[in-house]
Design a protein around this motif. Structure first.
Motif, PDB file in Angstrom:
ATOM      1  N   SER A  55       0.818  -1.206   0.000  1.00  0.00           N
ATOM      2  CA  SER A  55       0.000   0.000   0.000  1.00  0.00           C
ATOM      3  C   SER A  55       0.855   1.261   0.000  1.00  0.00           C
ATOM      4  CB  SER A  55      -0.926   0.011   1.221  1.00  0.00           C
ATOM      5  OG  SER A  55      -0.183  -0.075   2.423  1.00  0.00           O
ATOM      6  N   ILE A  56       2.083   1.165   0.558  1.00  0.00           N
ATOM      7  CA  ILE A  56       3.005   2.306   0.541  1.00  0.00           C
ATOM      8  C   ILE A  56       3.818   2.318  -0.747  1.00  0.00           C
ATOM      9  CG2 ILE A  56       5.014   3.319   1.665  1.00  0.00           C
ATOM     10  CD1 ILE A  56       3.921   2.240   4.317  1.00  0.00           C
ATOM     11  N   ALA A  57       4.378   1.173  -1.100  1.00  0.00           N
ATOM     12  CA  ALA A  57       5.228   1.103  -2.291  1.00  0.00           C
ATOM     13  C   ALA A  57       4.471   1.480  -3.560  1.00  0.00           C
ATOM     14  CB  ALA A  57       5.799  -0.306  -2.427  1.00  0.00           C
ATOM     15  N   ASN A  58       3.166   1.209  -3.607  1.00  0.00           N
ATOM     16  CA  ASN A  58       2.374   1.474  -4.805  1.00  0.00           C
ATOM     17  C   ASN A  58       1.761   2.869  -4.841  1.00  0.00           C
ATOM     18  OD1 ASN A  58       2.866  -1.131  -5.719  1.00  0.00           O
ATOM     19  ND2 ASN A  58       1.030  -1.977  -4.745  1.00  0.00           N
ATOM     20  N   SER A  59       1.971   3.655  -3.790  1.00  0.00           N
ATOM     21  CA  SER A  59       1.425   5.013  -3.798  1.00  0.00           C
ATOM     22  C   SER A  59       2.229   5.897  -4.746  1.00  0.00           C
ATOM     23  CB  SER A  59       1.420   5.598  -2.384  1.00  0.00           C
ATOM     24  OG  SER A  59       2.748   5.772  -1.921  1.00  0.00           O
ATOM     25  N   ALA A  60       1.560   6.865  -5.345  1.00  0.00           N
ATOM     26  CA  ALA A  60       2.189   7.696  -6.376  1.00  0.00           C
ATOM     27  C   ALA A  60       3.353   8.517  -5.829  1.00  0.00           C
ATOM     28  CB  ALA A  60       1.139   8.621  -6.988  1.00  0.00           C
ATOM     29  N   SER A  61       3.306   8.856  -4.554  1.00  0.00           N
ATOM     30  CA  SER A  61       4.336   9.731  -3.981  1.00  0.00           C
ATOM     31  C   SER A  61       5.544   8.984  -3.443  1.00  0.00           C
ATOM     32  CB  SER A  61       3.728  10.583  -2.859  1.00  0.00           C
ATOM     33  OG  SER A  61       3.148   9.746  -1.865  1.00  0.00           O
ATOM     34  N   TYR A  62       5.483   7.645  -3.444  1.00  0.00           N
ATOM     35  CA  TYR A  62       6.601   6.862  -2.907  1.00  0.00           C
ATOM     36  C   TYR A  62       7.620   6.605  -4.006  1.00  0.00           C
ATOM     37  CZ  TYR A  62       9.286   3.323  -0.415  1.00  0.00           C
ATOM     38  OH  TYR A  62      10.305   2.630   0.191  1.00  0.00           O
ATOM     39  N   ASN A  63       8.903   6.828  -3.697  1.00  0.00           N
ATOM     40  CA  ASN A  63       9.977   6.676  -4.664  1.00  0.00           C
ATOM     41  C   ASN A  63      10.655   5.317  -4.492  1.00  0.00           C
ATOM     42  OD1 ASN A  63      11.944   7.209  -6.608  1.00  0.00           O
ATOM     43  ND2 ASN A  63      13.267   8.285  -5.157  1.00  0.00           N
ATOM     44  N   ILE A  64      10.491   4.427  -5.466  1.00  0.00           N
ATOM     45  CA  ILE A  64      11.169   3.125  -5.441  1.00  0.00           C
ATOM     46  C   ILE A  64      12.637   3.338  -5.797  1.00  0.00           C
ATOM     47  CG2 ILE A  64      11.262   0.790  -6.380  1.00  0.00           C
ATOM     48  CD1 ILE A  64       8.740   1.257  -4.842  1.00  0.00           C
ATOM     49  N   MET A  65      13.534   2.941  -4.883  1.00  0.00           N
ATOM     50  CA  MET A  65      14.956   3.223  -5.073  1.00  0.00           C
ATOM     51  C   MET A  65      15.795   1.948  -5.021  1.00  0.00           C
ATOM     52  SD  MET A  65      15.594   6.716  -2.858  1.00  0.00           S
ATOM     53  CE  MET A  65      15.204   5.940  -1.305  1.00  0.00           C
ATOM     54  N   PHE A  66      16.781   1.899  -5.913  1.00  0.00           N
ATOM     55  CA  PHE A  66      17.797   0.851  -5.884  1.00  0.00           C
ATOM     56  C   PHE A  66      19.161   1.515  -6.029  1.00  0.00           C
ATOM     57  CE2 PHE A  66      13.957  -0.912  -7.752  1.00  0.00           C
ATOM     58  CZ  PHE A  66      13.745  -2.056  -7.002  1.00  0.00           C
ATOM     59  N   ASP A  67      20.161   0.934  -5.392  1.00  0.00           N
ATOM     60  CA  ASP A  67      21.509   1.474  -5.523  1.00  0.00           C
ATOM     61  C   ASP A  67      22.517   0.366  -5.221  1.00  0.00           C
ATOM     62  OD1 ASP A  67      23.642   3.350  -5.821  1.00  0.00           O
ATOM     63  OD2 ASP A  67      22.286   4.925  -5.079  1.00  0.00           O
ATOM     64  N   LYS A  68      23.789   0.687  -5.474  1.00  0.00           N
ATOM     65  CA  LYS A  68      24.852  -0.270  -5.196  1.00  0.00           C
ATOM     66  C   LYS A  68      25.242  -0.184  -3.720  1.00  0.00           C
ATOM     67  CE  LYS A  68      25.842  -1.849  -9.431  1.00  0.00           C
ATOM     68  NZ  LYS A  68      25.769  -3.277  -9.814  1.00  0.00           N
ATOM     69  N   VAL A  69      25.110  -1.297  -3.008  1.00  0.00           N
ATOM     70  CA  VAL A  69      25.553  -1.397  -1.627  1.00  0.00           C
ATOM     71  C   VAL A  69      26.436  -2.638  -1.531  1.00  0.00           C
ATOM     72  CG1 VAL A  69      24.874  -1.605   0.784  1.00  0.00           C
ATOM     73  CG2 VAL A  69      23.444  -0.297  -0.789  1.00  0.00           C
ATOM     74  N   GLU A  70      27.636  -2.467  -1.045  1.00  0.00           N
ATOM     75  CA  GLU A  70      28.635  -3.540  -1.046  1.00  0.00           C
ATOM     76  C   GLU A  70      28.814  -4.106  -2.450  1.00  0.00           C
ATOM     77  OE1 GLU A  70      28.078  -6.412   2.074  1.00  0.00           O
ATOM     78  OE2 GLU A  70      27.440  -4.897   3.518  1.00  0.00           O
ATOM     79  N   GLY A  71      28.700  -3.204  -3.443  1.00  0.00           N
ATOM     80  CA  GLY A  71      28.913  -3.574  -4.833  1.00  0.00           C
ATOM     81  C   GLY A  71      27.765  -4.336  -5.463  1.00  0.00           C
ATOM     82  N   ASP A 113      23.434  -4.610  -6.453  1.00  0.00           N
ATOM     83  CA  ASP A 113      22.158  -3.917  -6.599  1.00  0.00           C
ATOM     84  C   ASP A 113      21.281  -4.230  -5.391  1.00  0.00           C
ATOM     85  OD1 ASP A 113      22.838  -2.828  -9.057  1.00  0.00           O
ATOM     86  OD2 ASP A 113      22.060  -4.529 -10.189  1.00  0.00           O
ATOM     87  N   THR A 114      20.752  -3.175  -4.757  1.00  0.00           N
ATOM     88  CA  THR A 114      20.069  -3.343  -3.479  1.00  0.00           C
ATOM     89  C   THR A 114      18.876  -2.404  -3.384  1.00  0.00           C
ATOM     90  OG1 THR A 114      22.173  -3.909  -2.413  1.00  0.00           O
ATOM     91  CG2 THR A 114      20.350  -3.244  -0.966  1.00  0.00           C
ATOM     92  N   PHE A 115      17.768  -2.902  -2.853  1.00  0.00           N
ATOM     93  CA  PHE A 115      16.604  -2.055  -2.601  1.00  0.00           C
ATOM     94  C   PHE A 115      16.855  -1.184  -1.372  1.00  0.00           C
ATOM     95  CE2 PHE A 115      12.810  -1.445   0.036  1.00  0.00           C
ATOM     96  CZ  PHE A 115      12.069  -0.615  -0.805  1.00  0.00           C
ATOM     97  N   LEU A 116      16.508   0.105  -1.501  1.00  0.00           N
ATOM     98  CA  LEU A 116      16.611   1.038  -0.389  1.00  0.00           C
ATOM     99  C   LEU A 116      15.261   1.721  -0.178  1.00  0.00           C
ATOM    100  CD1 LEU A 116      20.050   2.725  -1.214  1.00  0.00           C
ATOM    101  CD2 LEU A 116      19.592   1.028   0.548  1.00  0.00           C
ATOM    102  N   PRO A 117      14.787   1.803   1.043  1.00  0.00           N
ATOM    103  CA  PRO A 117      13.487   2.441   1.297  1.00  0.00           C
ATOM    104  C   PRO A 117      13.569   3.962   1.168  1.00  0.00           C
ATOM    105  CG  PRO A 117      14.500   1.769   3.359  1.00  0.00           C
ATOM    106  CD  PRO A 117      15.386   1.251   2.271  1.00  0.00           C
TER     107      PRO A 117
END
Length: 437
Positions: free
Chosen positions: A131-147, A149-153
């Motif tokens: 319900s949060i991840a699918n809201s229009a104002s929520y930014n789905i983010m991924f980045d490199k962590v320990e080299g 690809d990782t999901f970040l809230p």
């Protein structure tokens, strides 16, 4: 003869009055403990032969081979939990997921250490509620962590912040004091260990702001009255955490865990990172809060040799380190690959509390017991000495190492049976004691 008889009668009445007055005085005493009863020493021989509840080496709950082989030499199991496993839609909790896990662990006669997390390096699964991840104002983010690809809230999202605060309030309302749960670990960032090592850090964006963290720690402190909870020693880092600039936050009764325990440089000086972090939280924290961690994964050598005797992996034994930091538990999931079951049990027995019966005496109607703690940490939940199943009003909770506590019981006899009982145990667990009386 007449006066002699009268004199004898008066003396008898006088003695009766003294006895009656004496009885009245004892009955008015709060403990009702009769000091002039004849007490005899009770012989007692006992030893602690099993790892005690809520202590020892911890194995992951999916490490079935180790758990089956080690049996009662393990008392604690560890598991990560995803927030999205429990909540997908706003306000709708699937507590059954947690209950089934806790029941599974308790079914083996063990208790759980749970850690909820959002981020795990190399994992791209979205771990916030749908319900949060699918809201229009929520930014789905991924980045490199320990080299990887990782999901970040998205910590800028207000509804996500509200959820993260409310979750543990509702969790505590259901599970605070649950005997299946020995410890709850909380935090942010990678593995919920209070860092984003080798990854980008942006407070208020991919890591919670210090203002939010302050609210979170205060909410945790007010929500849990019984269950122990802890955060990583990395929360001492002033880049990530508000604790350095808000010392009052450290006054809450939370424990800490060290996820790189006994790496090569660990505690070689007070300025070394791990040692300095432990010092930041205070060396007396063990007196009220459970402390522990995980063996270092800095190198494969760390894991392979950390329990070696007499020098561990880098010149000091585990027993030496654990006594220095008053550990109750340590996650050592890989140790079954490198150490014998005997060594794992020996190491587990070396940490946490241990009770010894210093003295035990009884009269026909009362008993006296003195118990000391010969371990390296207290027990953090109520546990009561009992005579023939009748518990003392006083608990052993908080009895510090090398200290003793005396107990009195309004029950005695020639062969009183002494046990230690607790509501914070699961079926199959038993608190043992040693005695040489």
């Amino acid at each position: 003869m007449f006066w002699t008889s009268i004199l004898k009668l008066c003396n008898a009445l006088f003695l009766f009055t003294l006895v009656a007055c004496g009885s009245s005085t004892n009955n008015d005493d709060e403990s009702h403990f009769v000091e002039n009863e004849n007490f005899v020493k009770i012989p007692l021989q006992a030893s602690i032969s099993n790892v005690q509840p809520m202590t020892g080496l911890v194995f992951w709950t999916d490490n079935t081979r180790a758990l089956e082989s080690l049996g009662s030499s393990v008392q604690l199991e560890f598991s990560y939990m995803l927030f999205s496993d429990v909540v997908q839609q706003e306000g709708e909790y699937n507590w059954q997921v947690i209950d089934e896990l806790l029941d599974d662990i308790a079914g083996r006669g063990h208790q759980a250490i749970l850690r909820f997390r959002y981020t795990y390096p190399g994992h791209t699964q979205i771990s916030v509620p749908d319900s949060i991840a699918n809201s229009a104002s929520y930014n789905i983010m991924f980045d490199k962590v320990e080299g990887k690809d990782t999901f970040l809230p998205d910590w800028s999202h207000s509804a996500f912040q509200d959820f993260s605060l409310q979750f543990f309030v509702d969790f505590a309302a259901r599970y605070d004091g649950d005997p299946r749960l020995a410890m709850l670990q909380v935090g942010f960032g990678s593995y919920s260990e209070y860092h984003l090592y080798d990854g980008p850090v942006s407070l208020g964006i991919n890591f919670p702001s210090k203002t939010f963290q302050k609210s979170f720690l205060e909410k945790m402190s007010s929500s849990f009255n019984t269950t122990q909870w802890s955060i990583s020693i990395d929360a001492a880092n002033d880049v990530y955490s508000p604790l350095a600039t808000t010392p009052s936050l450290k006054e809450a009764d939370f424990g800490v865990f060290d996820d790189s325990f006994m790496h090569k440089e660990h505690s070689n000086s007070d300025s070394e990172y791990n040692r300095a972090s432990w010092l930041f939280f205070g060396l007396d924290r063990y007196k009220s809060s459970m402390l522990g961690g995980e063996f270092s994964y800095y190198s494969g050598y760390d894991q392979q040799h950390v329990l070696n005797l007499p020098d561990g992996s880098w010149g000091r034994s585990f027993e030496s380190f654990s006594q220095q930091y008053h550990l109750s538990y340590i996650i050592g999931n890989d140790q079954y690959r490198y150490q014998s079951a005997q060594r794992i049990k020996q190491a587990s027995l070396a940490i946490g509390y241990k009770f010894n019966i210093e003295s035990f005496s009884a009269s026909p109607n009362q008993s006296r017991v003195t118990i000391s703690n010969t371990g390296i940490a207290p027990i953090y939940y109520d546990a009561y000495p009992a005579i023939n199943g009748t518990r003392s009003a006083k608990s052993l909770k908080g009895l510090l190492p090398s200290e003793s506590r005396s107990f009195e019981f309004e029950i005695g006899g020639q062969s009183p049976v002494l046990t230690i009982e607790s509501e914070h145990l699961v079926l199959g667990q038993k608190i043992e004691y040693s005695a040489n009386l």
